[in-house]
Design a protein around this motif. Structure first.
Motif, mmCIF file in Angstrom:
data_model
loop_
_atom_site.group_PDB
_atom_site.id
_atom_site.type_symbol
_atom_site.label_atom_id
_atom_site.label_comp_id
_atom_site.label_asym_id
_atom_site.label_seq_id
_atom_site.Cartn_x
_atom_site.Cartn_y
_atom_site.Cartn_z
ATOM 1 N N ILE A 52 -28.046 -14.801 -2.116
ATOM 2 C CA ILE A 52 -27.080 -15.860 -1.819
ATOM 3 C C ILE A 52 -26.131 -16.063 -2.999
ATOM 4 C CG2 ILE A 52 -26.846 -18.341 -1.412
ATOM 5 C CD1 ILE A 52 -29.431 -18.185 0.220
ATOM 6 N N PHE A 53 -26.670 -16.048 -4.209
ATOM 7 C CA PHE A 53 -25.826 -16.175 -5.403
ATOM 8 C C PHE A 53 -24.811 -15.033 -5.454
ATOM 9 C CE2 PHE A 53 -24.941 -15.296 -9.892
ATOM 10 C CZ PHE A 53 -24.532 -16.550 -10.335
ATOM 11 N N SER A 54 -25.243 -13.830 -5.131
ATOM 12 C CA SER A 54 -24.343 -12.676 -5.136
ATOM 13 C C SER A 54 -23.317 -12.761 -4.014
ATOM 14 C CB SER A 54 -25.154 -11.383 -4.999
ATOM 15 O OG SER A 54 -26.086 -11.248 -6.058
ATOM 16 N N LEU A 55 -23.704 -13.334 -2.868
ATOM 17 C CA LEU A 55 -22.773 -13.453 -1.748
ATOM 18 C C LEU A 55 -21.645 -14.437 -2.050
ATOM 19 C CD1 LEU A 55 -25.095 -13.366 1.394
ATOM 20 C CD2 LEU A 55 -23.667 -11.538 0.458
ATOM 21 N N VAL A 56 -21.914 -15.419 -2.899
ATOM 22 C CA VAL A 56 -20.817 -16.284 -3.345
ATOM 23 C C VAL A 56 -19.762 -15.437 -4.040
ATOM 24 C CG1 VAL A 56 -20.171 -18.164 -4.911
ATOM 25 C CG2 VAL A 56 -22.255 -18.356 -3.532
ATOM 26 N N GLY A 57 -20.195 -14.518 -4.898
ATOM 27 C CA GLY A 57 -19.258 -13.616 -5.567
ATOM 28 C C GLY A 57 -18.545 -12.696 -4.592
ATOM 29 N N ILE A 58 -19.270 -12.208 -3.579
ATOM 30 C CA ILE A 58 -18.642 -11.365 -2.556
ATOM 31 C C ILE A 58 -17.568 -12.146 -1.820
ATOM 32 C CG2 ILE A 58 -19.028 -10.184 -0.360
ATOM 33 C CD1 ILE A 58 -20.061 -8.538 -2.629
ATOM 34 N N TRP A 59 -17.877 -13.372 -1.430
ATOM 35 C CA TRP A 59 -16.890 -14.192 -0.729
ATOM 36 C C TRP A 59 -15.653 -14.449 -1.589
ATOM 37 C CZ3 TRP A 59 -15.608 -14.873 3.934
ATOM 38 C CH2 TRP A 59 -16.532 -14.970 4.961
ATOM 39 N N LEU A 60 -15.860 -14.703 -2.875
ATOM 40 C CA LEU A 60 -14.712 -14.927 -3.759
ATOM 41 C C LEU A 60 -13.823 -13.685 -3.812
ATOM 42 C CD1 LEU A 60 -16.293 -16.895 -6.745
ATOM 43 C CD2 LEU A 60 -14.797 -17.765 -4.940
ATOM 44 N N ALA A 84 -11.005 -21.669 -10.666
ATOM 45 C CA ALA A 84 -11.848 -22.852 -10.490
ATOM 46 C C ALA A 84 -13.044 -22.546 -9.605
ATOM 47 C CB ALA A 84 -11.026 -23.994 -9.898
ATOM 48 N N ALA A 85 -12.840 -21.667 -8.617
ATOM 49 C CA ALA A 85 -13.909 -21.337 -7.682
ATOM 50 C C ALA A 85 -15.026 -20.538 -8.332
ATOM 51 C CB ALA A 85 -13.342 -20.566 -6.492
ATOM 52 N N VAL A 86 -14.738 -19.859 -9.443
ATOM 53 C CA VAL A 86 -15.784 -19.121 -10.141
ATOM 54 C C VAL A 86 -16.896 -20.075 -10.576
ATOM 55 C CG1 VAL A 86 -16.310 -17.763 -12.212
ATOM 56 C CG2 VAL A 86 -14.230 -17.297 -10.904
ATOM 57 N N GLY A 87 -16.512 -21.290 -10.960
ATOM 58 C CA GLY A 87 -17.500 -22.264 -11.398
ATOM 59 C C GLY A 87 -17.954 -23.233 -10.319
ATOM 60 N N THR A 88 -17.115 -23.439 -9.300
ATOM 61 C CA THR A 88 -17.434 -24.469 -8.299
ATOM 62 C C THR A 88 -17.560 -23.920 -6.882
ATOM 63 O OG1 THR A 88 -15.078 -24.986 -7.919
ATOM 64 C CG2 THR A 88 -16.223 -26.202 -9.679
ATOM 65 N N GLY A 89 -17.351 -22.636 -6.695
ATOM 66 C CA GLY A 89 -17.480 -22.061 -5.372
ATOM 67 C C GLY A 89 -16.384 -22.518 -4.436
ATOM 68 N N VAL A 90 -16.770 -22.797 -3.205
ATOM 69 C CA VAL A 90 -15.791 -23.140 -2.176
ATOM 70 C C VAL A 90 -15.048 -24.434 -2.486
ATOM 71 C CG1 VAL A 90 -17.379 -24.466 -0.712
ATOM 72 C CG2 VAL A 90 -15.492 -23.169 0.339
ATOM 73 N N ILE A 91 -15.628 -25.289 -3.313
ATOM 74 C CA ILE A 91 -14.963 -26.536 -3.692
ATOM 75 C C ILE A 91 -13.653 -26.244 -4.412
ATOM 76 C CG2 ILE A 91 -15.140 -28.580 -5.183
ATOM 77 C CD1 ILE A 91 -18.111 -28.670 -4.540
ATOM 78 N N GLY A 92 -13.616 -25.194 -5.206
ATOM 79 C CA GLY A 92 -12.390 -24.845 -5.911
ATOM 80 C C GLY A 92 -11.338 -24.209 -5.023
ATOM 81 N N LEU A 93 -11.758 -23.602 -3.898
ATOM 82 C CA LEU A 93 -10.818 -22.927 -3.012
ATOM 83 C C LEU A 93 -10.166 -23.863 -2.004
ATOM 84 C CD1 LEU A 93 -12.553 -19.559 -2.028
ATOM 85 C CD2 LEU A 93 -10.704 -19.918 -3.666
#
Length: 227
Positions: A52-60, A84-93
């Protein structure tokens, strides 16, 4: 306007959920987990959590393949939100998706970065990486342990939901990207939009290259428009 309001509501709602309704936040355990994830100390990490952690990177990276192109034609640039999304995920996008204006055109030449994110090879690499990650999490992961951590740990809970939210808001960029490439196909749009993660990845592998225009043709278009 309705789209913008909906995206802002999703943004506020997700932040409110994480802060007020999600399971407790265990600071020391979370910091240790993040440190181990980033330093490749994965021996004691559940394979599902690592996936799941890696999939956050895939989505970014999937969003990079659309947002850098889209940002060229917007009054706001995409890179601060991706950073910003690198640190906060979808919140930054989400603020970018809410602030951008619909735009189905692209003008000018593609620089090295745009050629990279526009390349089908990039999509293929992301797709193959994702298939490996999903297989690893599915067959090696401890699902009972993951469910327990999802219910008791805010970081795991929020990160897991963020992966789902990436898929939910992806169509807000998809339609314009398809139109720039001459793909006016509602069936294709809904197929990509409704197949989480693998749909967008397949789209990146198969979409035709973005047409370029020379500086001269762009100038002629601007001049004719002014007339």
């Amino acid at each position: 306007m309705g789209r913008k309001i909906a995206l802002w509501l999703v943004w506020v709602g997700f932040i409110a959920y994480v802060l007020l309704l999600a399971p407790p936040f265990h600071l020391e355990e979370t910091l240790t987990l993040i440190k181990n994830l980033l330093t490749l100390q994965w021996a004691d990490i559940n394979a599902i959590i690592l996936t799941i952690f890696s999939l956050v990177g895939i989505w970014l990276q999937i969003y990079c393949c659309l947002m850098f192109i889209d940002g060229r034609m917007q009054n706001i640039r995409a890179w601060p939100f991706l950073l910003a999304a690198v640190g906060t995920g979808v919140i930054g996008l989400l603020p970018y998706l809410a602030l951008r204006e619909p735009n189905q055109e692209f003008s000018g030449r593609k620089d090295g970065l745009l050629k990279l994110v526009d390349s089908r090879s990039t999509g293929v690499v992301l797709l193959l990486s994702t298939v490996v990650l999903l297989a690893y999490g599915l067959f090696v992961g401890d699902w009972e342990d993951f469910i327990a951590q999802f219910q008791s740990d805010r970081f795991i809970n929020g990160m897991s939901l963020a992966v789902c939210l990436f898929a939910v808001v992806f169509p807000t960029l998809l339609g314009d990207d398809m139109a720039r490439r001459g793909l006016n196909n509602s069936g294709l749009f809904w197929t990509v939009a409704l197949v989480p993660l693998l749909g967008p990845l397949a789209y990146l592998c198969l979409r035709p290259p973005l047409p370029e225009s020379s500086d001269r043709s762009v100038q002629q278009t601007v001049t004719s428009t002014m007339r």
